[in-house]
Write an enzyme that holds these catalytic residues in place. Sequence first.
Site, PDB file in Angstrom:
ATOM      1  N   ASP A  46     -13.120  -7.259  -1.357  1.00 34.32           N
ATOM      2  CA  ASP A  46     -14.243  -6.496  -0.932  1.00 34.32           C
ATOM      3  C   ASP A  46     -15.382  -6.305  -2.080  1.00 34.32           C
ATOM      4  O   ASP A  46     -16.453  -5.909  -1.554  1.00 34.32           O
ATOM      5  CB  ASP A  46     -13.672  -5.036  -0.639  1.00 34.32           C
ATOM      6  CG  ASP A  46     -12.448  -4.956   0.388  1.00 34.32           C
ATOM      7  OD1 ASP A  46     -12.609  -5.850   1.187  1.00 34.32           O
ATOM      8  OD2 ASP A  46     -11.825  -4.072   0.451  1.00 34.32           O
ATOM      9  N   ASP A  63      -9.719   0.066  -5.821  1.00 31.15           N
ATOM     10  CA  ASP A  63      -9.942   1.448  -5.961  1.00 31.15           C
ATOM     11  C   ASP A  63      -8.571   2.150  -5.843  1.00 31.15           C
ATOM     12  O   ASP A  63      -8.549   3.207  -6.625  1.00 31.15           O
ATOM     13  CB  ASP A  63     -10.755   2.109  -5.049  1.00 31.15           C
ATOM     14  CG  ASP A  63     -12.223   1.991  -5.530  1.00 31.15           C
ATOM     15  OD1 ASP A  63     -12.548   1.862  -6.633  1.00 31.15           O
ATOM     16  OD2 ASP A  63     -13.254   2.379  -4.799  1.00 31.15           O
ATOM     17  N   ASP A  89     -15.812  -3.979  -4.207  1.00 24.70           N
ATOM     18  CA  ASP A  89     -16.241  -2.662  -3.867  1.00 24.70           C
ATOM     19  C   ASP A  89     -16.025  -1.583  -5.020  1.00 24.70           C
ATOM     20  O   ASP A  89     -15.783  -0.309  -4.813  1.00 24.70           O
ATOM     21  CB  ASP A  89     -15.849  -2.043  -2.323  1.00 24.70           C
ATOM     22  CG  ASP A  89     -14.248  -2.005  -2.386  1.00 24.70           C
ATOM     23  OD1 ASP A  89     -13.616  -2.548  -3.437  1.00 24.70           O
ATOM     24  OD2 ASP A  89     -13.698  -1.367  -1.625  1.00 24.70           O
ATOM     25  N   ARG A 100       0.892  -1.093  -0.055  1.00 27.92           N
ATOM     26  CA  ARG A 100       0.081   0.072  -0.217  1.00 27.92           C
ATOM     27  C   ARG A 100       0.865   1.180   0.053  1.00 27.92           C
ATOM     28  O   ARG A 100       1.703   1.410   0.886  1.00 27.92           O
ATOM     29  CB  ARG A 100      -0.837  -0.099   1.244  1.00 27.92           C
ATOM     30  CG  ARG A 100      -1.843  -1.094   1.160  1.00 27.92           C
ATOM     31  CD  ARG A 100      -2.995  -1.032   2.163  1.00 27.92           C
ATOM     32  NE  ARG A 100      -3.638  -1.997   2.758  1.00 27.92           N
ATOM     33  CZ  ARG A 100      -4.928  -2.402   1.924  1.00 27.92           C
ATOM     34  NH1 ARG A 100      -5.134  -1.681   0.472  1.00 27.92           N
ATOM     35  NH2 ARG A 100      -5.566  -3.380   2.053  1.00 27.92           N
TER      36      ARG A 100
HETATM   37  O1  F6P Z   1      -9.038  -4.261   0.703  1.00 32.79           O
HETATM   38  C1  F6P Z   1      -8.948  -5.481   1.111  1.00 32.79           C
HETATM   39  C2  F6P Z   1      -8.936  -5.369   2.710  1.00 32.79           C
HETATM   40  O2  F6P Z   1      -8.757  -6.763   3.118  1.00 32.79           O
HETATM   41  C3  F6P Z   1     -10.068  -4.932   3.473  1.00 32.79           C
HETATM   42  O3  F6P Z   1     -11.228  -5.747   3.415  1.00 32.79           O
HETATM   43  C4  F6P Z   1      -9.558  -4.441   4.683  1.00 32.79           C
HETATM   44  O4  F6P Z   1     -10.295  -3.320   5.245  1.00 32.79           O
HETATM   45  C5  F6P Z   1      -8.350  -3.977   4.667  1.00 32.79           C
HETATM   46  O5  F6P Z   1      -7.848  -4.627   3.151  1.00 32.79           O
HETATM   47  C6  F6P Z   1      -7.241  -4.430   5.525  1.00 32.79           C
HETATM   48  O6  F6P Z   1      -6.056  -3.891   4.951  1.00 32.79           O
HETATM   49  P1  F6P Z   1      -4.570  -4.059   5.422  1.00 32.79           P
HETATM   50  O7  F6P Z   1      -4.195  -5.845   5.533  1.00 32.79           O
HETATM   51  O8  F6P Z   1      -3.702  -3.549   4.743  1.00 32.79           O
HETATM   52  O9  F6P Z   1      -4.387  -3.716   6.930  1.00 32.79           O
END
Ligand code: F6P
Length: 320
Positions: free
Chosen positions: A128, A104, A130, A73
């Site tokens: 998700d 997204d 989404d 990320r």
């Molecule tokens: O976008 C996928 C997801 O698993 C979401 O459902 C969740 O809110 C988020 O990623 C958690 O992200 P991370 O593993 O970076 O904390």
Amino acid sequence: MVKRIAVLTSGGDAPGMNACLRACVRAGLYYGKEMYVVYDGLRGLVEGQIKQVNKDFTQDIINRGGTIIRSARLPEFKEEEVYMKAVDNLVDFEIDVLIGIGGDGTFKGLGCLSRKGIKVIGIPGTIDNDVGSTEQTIGFSTALNTICECVDKLKDTSGSHQRCSLIEVMGRHCGDLALYSALAEGAEGVICVEHPLKEDKLFRKLRKMKAQNKSHAIIIVSENLLDIHDLAKKIEKETGFDTRTEVLGRLQRGGSPSAEDRVLAARMAGMAINIALDESLDSQIVGIKSGNIVRYPIEEALKMEHEHTHGLRDLIDILQ
Ligand code: F6P
């Protein structure tokens, strides 16, 4: 003429990303293109982690969960000085088209590159479900199956102790995983953005179930809405139902992709490579609509909002 195509996976990993990577690489090679991968998502693109791959690279990955080229990320990618490093790397490596598999956030990042003249193609990969420009994302089907497997198991123990189980599922701000799993499990309750908590109604129902000596109650709760531990305490106090909480967490992201996700991944990759080869087309986002694989210009896709399956909420209420 398009010569070099690169593929990356970014954002939260999703089962089926490897199957999609495999299909992109193999389809690109089939049409005589040089195929590249970018490690560590958009972050790796900024760092220049780009490598040429051949067919062997995609051996035995169709059934593997996660993403073999890893993900990351990078919220800072929206800053011009950050994404311009990515643009420079793509130009240095003479990459003609970049395919990004993600949600997204990934698509917004691809949008930044596209506005600087890079041809990009987005393929929706996230558990998700989404993403506005598609009815289904790669990974959703597998995550849903995983949730159902867990809930089936929880039902066994919940029923043995006459308990109420509050089960938190992922989805970020989208209730699809909650709604679909509630429907698939015949849950007694579901709480998500699209079906908000009505405390009095829930307590009334649980009191009635308790009075009828029902063996268990399953309530699916979407993440980021409320503290399920607090709600569990309230349920115990208001209804007398012995209540336990389970947060399924990142378990939902792992595992071998379902056949449905593998097929969706291959179909979307096929469309992505067609777009890459079609020089009359600019940056696009791939999706599925009414069973057909579709594409939208990226700026249009970025403005689309996810539509929920019509009638799902009502059906859940009717069947409870
Ligand atoms: O976008 C996928 C997801 O698993 C979401 O459902 C969740 O809110 C988020 O990623 C958690 O992200 P991370 O593993 O970076 O904390």
